[in-house]
Design an enzyme around this catalytic site. Structure first.
Site, short mmCIF file in Angstrom:
data_model
loop_
_atom_site.label_atom_id
_atom_site.label_comp_id
_atom_site.label_asym_id
_atom_site.label_seq_id
_atom_site.Cartn_x
_atom_site.Cartn_y
_atom_site.Cartn_z
N LYS A 187 0.84 -1.21 0.00
CA LYS A 187 0.00 0.00 0.00
C LYS A 187 0.87 1.25 0.00
O LYS A 187 1.83 1.34 0.75
CB LYS A 187 -0.90 0.00 1.23
CG LYS A 187 -1.76 1.24 1.37
CD LYS A 187 -2.86 1.09 2.42
CE LYS A 187 -2.40 1.47 3.80
NZ LYS A 187 -3.48 1.41 4.80
N GLY A 208 -12.36 3.58 4.90
CA GLY A 208 -12.66 2.49 3.98
C GLY A 208 -11.82 2.50 2.71
O GLY A 208 -11.89 1.57 1.90
N THR A 217 -8.62 1.93 2.18
CA THR A 217 -7.68 0.81 2.06
C THR A 217 -8.40 -0.44 1.57
O THR A 217 -7.97 -1.09 0.60
CB THR A 217 -7.02 0.54 3.44
OG1 THR A 217 -6.34 1.73 3.84
CG2 THR A 217 -6.05 -0.63 3.38
#
Ligand code: R5P
Length: 294
Positions: free
Chosen positions: A190, A223, A225
């Site tokens: 990420k 939300g 991710t």
């Protein structure tokens, strides 16, 4: 032992009291007309162990303030020990100064709690750059985990699964759970550009086509991710995507965002009370608090 709450975790507090055969005594908390806090205990605390059960959501700032006021009041009323049970401990994500001049909120929160409570019990706190909670807490701290409860839930409810951790921090949960129930797990990389902008990429390729993908993370906040991880899984042909969060904060229409991204089901523990709660963590807390009754 007296069990109380500042309002956020009343249901769990009451259940704990019943299981421990302890008295549940709610606090009176309101505001004076000018906004100052008004707080009152409604039972005799002299010589008692007082357990404040309070997750830091909703309203993390107010929760911290309420806890400090409640703990200080309990002590001044003669409580023998004040234990904070915070299933969700906020501020942990700000564990360094990302930009010059920023407050390291986790340290400030810990300093306030070190001063006012005698012991902290929490569940799956967001430990990333710290090695352990001991890096910031000087009081005794017990860190519990919902991992096995989540693993049992997955085993009971899903078949033909693969578990995905949407980032490296979450892999500690995803990997442990997957190992316990002998299924495959992988992690995404990420990149966070801001609180509301993240991108994810799969590094270790695993076959996802026609699988039931289960994304496990400690916190679901805006939300973003989980939404990005879901889009990636859908592109790779996932049959369904289930999002499991230990702490479901669901701020800024997170639920809408997750559904739009293609999440089939959203499941959380009741560390924070929410309509998505399916996994009950009360037993973990009861087991731990039993030690305080000896
Ligand atoms: C951060 O590293 C956490 O493990 C979560 O992935 C993150 O807090 C989720 O935040 P959001 O839902 O806002 O993307």
């Amino acid at each position: 032992m007296i069990i109380t709450s500042c309002g956020n975790s009343e249901a769990i507090a009451k259940k704990i009291a019943t299981k421990l055969k302890a008295k549940y005594s709610p606090l009176t908390i309101s505001s004076f007309p000018d906004g100052d806090i008004y707080l009152k205990f409604n039972t005799n605390l002299k010589g008692k162990k007082v357990v404040i059960v309070q997750s830091f959501q909703p309203h993390s700032d107010m929760s911290l303030f309420d806890i400090v006021f409640a703990a200080e009041t309990a002590k001044s009323l003669g409580a023998r020990k004040v234990i904070l049970v915070a299933p969700y401990l906020a501020y942990m994500r700000q564990d360094k100064r990302f930009h010059e001049g920023e407050c390291i909120s986790s340290r400030v929160m810990a300093k306030l709690l070190n001063n006012s409570i005698d012991k902290l019990i929490t569940i799956d706190p967001h430990i990333h750059r710290y090695k352990s909670l001991k890096d910031i807490f000087t009081i005794p701290v017990t860190k519990l985990t919902a991992n096995m409860l989540i693993a049992d839930y997955i085993q009971k409810h899903f078949k033909d699964n693969i578990i995905i951790g949407p980032d490296w921090e979450s892999y500690q949960w995803a990997e442990t759970i997957a190992k316990h129930i002998h299924i495959a797990a992988t992690v995404l990389k990420k990149t966070r550009f801001s609180s509301r902008h993240v991108k994810v990429k799969m590094i270790k390729q695993v076959p996802i086509k026609d699988k039931n993908v289960i994304i496990v993370d400690d916190i679901i906040s805006t939300g973003h991710t989980i939404a990005e991880a879901t889009k990636a899984a859908r592109k790779m042909g996932a049959q369904s995507v289930t999002a499991i969060g230990v702490h479901g904060l669901f701020v800024e229409n997170a639920l809408g965002k997750l559904k739009k991204a293609g999440v089939t089901r959203i499941i959380t523990t009741n560390c924070i009370e929410h309509i998505t709660n399916k996994i009950d963590i009360t037993s973990l807390l009861v087991q731990e608090l039993k030690k305080e009754k000896r």
